[in-house]
Write an enzyme that holds these catalytic residues in place. Structure first.
Site, PDB file in Angstrom:
ATOM      1  N   ALA A 243      -6.007  -2.668  -2.554  1.00  0.00           N
ATOM      2  CA  ALA A 243      -6.162  -2.952  -1.128  1.00  0.00           C
ATOM      3  C   ALA A 243      -6.514  -1.713  -0.306  1.00  0.00           C
ATOM      4  O   ALA A 243      -6.773  -1.817   0.891  1.00  0.00           O
ATOM      5  CB  ALA A 243      -4.880  -3.575  -0.581  1.00  0.00           C
ATOM      6  N   ASP A 244      -6.544  -0.534  -0.932  1.00  0.00           N
ATOM      7  CA  ASP A 244      -6.822   0.689  -0.192  1.00  0.00           C
ATOM      8  C   ASP A 244      -8.279   0.715   0.270  1.00  0.00           C
ATOM      9  O   ASP A 244      -9.205   0.666  -0.552  1.00  0.00           O
ATOM     10  CB  ASP A 244      -6.525   1.912  -1.064  1.00  0.00           C
ATOM     11  N   LEU A 245      -8.465   0.775   1.572  1.00  0.00           N
ATOM     12  CA  LEU A 245      -9.808   0.718   2.150  1.00  0.00           C
ATOM     13  C   LEU A 245     -10.675   1.893   1.680  1.00  0.00           C
ATOM     14  O   LEU A 245     -11.850   1.717   1.366  1.00  0.00           O
ATOM     15  CB  LEU A 245      -9.717   0.697   3.681  1.00  0.00           C
TER      16      LEU A 245
ATOM     17  N   TRP B 159       0.835  -1.204   0.000  1.00  0.00           N
ATOM     18  CA  TRP B 159       0.000   0.000   0.000  1.00  0.00           C
ATOM     19  C   TRP B 159       0.869   1.252   0.000  1.00  0.00           C
ATOM     20  O   TRP B 159       0.635   2.183  -0.778  1.00  0.00           O
ATOM     21  CB  TRP B 159      -0.944  -0.001   1.214  1.00  0.00           C
TER      22      TRP B 159
ATOM     23  N   LEU C 292     -10.503   3.585  -1.137  1.00  0.00           N
ATOM     24  CA  LEU C 292     -10.900   3.356  -2.530  1.00  0.00           C
ATOM     25  C   LEU C 292     -11.977   2.274  -2.621  1.00  0.00           C
ATOM     26  O   LEU C 292     -12.938   2.399  -3.388  1.00  0.00           O
ATOM     27  CB  LEU C 292      -9.692   2.955  -3.376  1.00  0.00           C
TER      28      LEU C 292
END
Length: 161
Positions: free
Chosen positions: A152-154, A133, A156
Site C-alpha cells: 500500500a506504500d504510495l 503501513w 513504492l
C-alpha cells in the site's frame, strides 16, 4: 542486497531483476535500538512527502535531551510545543497515546521482535493512529525484516510503475 533476493527476482521477474543488476549494492538493514522513537517517526511520516517528514522529525527530535526520544520525555512536552515543530494535533495524540501505553506496560515494544510479522502487525494496529503501513515500516526499518513489502506504500507503487 542479499543474494537470495536477487536470485528470486532473476527467476520470477526479469524486469525487476534487470533494474536490480544496474544499481549499486544496497547496504543491509540493521535493527534499531529505539523502537519507540521509530514508531513516533513513522507516525510523523504518515501521508507526508519524505522531505516534509524529515524536516518535521528533525525538529521533533530537538525537543528531547540529546535528541533521545522516550515515552517518559514525550509526555512531559506540552502538546503546543510539539505542534510548533509541524506535527498535527492528531499525530501528537497518537504518539502520546503510544507513550502512555508503553509507560503503563500495556505494550512492550522490545518484546515485539520475538513475534512473527503478522503478530506484530496485529499488536501495533491495535494502537490508535497506527495502521498497517506504519506497522510494515516498523517491520522493515526497525526490525530489519527484509522479507516485508508494503504493497500500500504510495512511494513504492510509484517506483514500480
Amino acid at each position: 542486497m542479499h543474494k537470495k533476493i536477487i536470485d528470486h527476482f532473476r527467476q520470477v521477474d526479469s524486469t525487476l531483476y534487470s533494474s536490480l543488476a544496474k544499481i549499486n549494492p544496497i547496504k543491509p538493514l540493521s535493527k534499531s535500538d529505539n523502537f519507540f522513537s521509530d514508531i513516533c517517526e513513522a507516525i510523523i511520516n504518515q501521508q507526508l512527502s519524505d522531505k516534509a517528514a524529515r524536516t518535521i522529525f528533525s525538529k521533533f527530535k530537538k525537543l528531547f535531551t540529546e535528541e533521545i526520544i522516550t515515552a517518559e520525555k514525550l509526555l512531559e512536552i506540552p502538546d503546543k510545543k510539539i505542534r510548533e515543530v509541524g506535527t498535527s494535533w492528531k499525530k501528537i495524540a497518537y504518539m502520546k497515546g503510544l507513550a502512555d501505553k508503553v509507560i503503563k506496560k500495556e505494550i512492550n515494544l522490545e518484546k515485539l521482535e520475538d513475534l512473527g510479522d503478522q503478530e506484530i502487525i496485529i499488536q501495533l494496529t491495535k494502537l490508535h493512529g497506527i495502521g498497517r503501513w506504519t506497522a510494515e515500516m516498523f517491520l522493515m526499518f526497525s526490525l530489519a525484516r527484509e522479507d516485508v513489502f508494503s504493497a500500500a506504500d504510495l512511494g513504492l507503487r510509484r517506483a514500480m510503475r
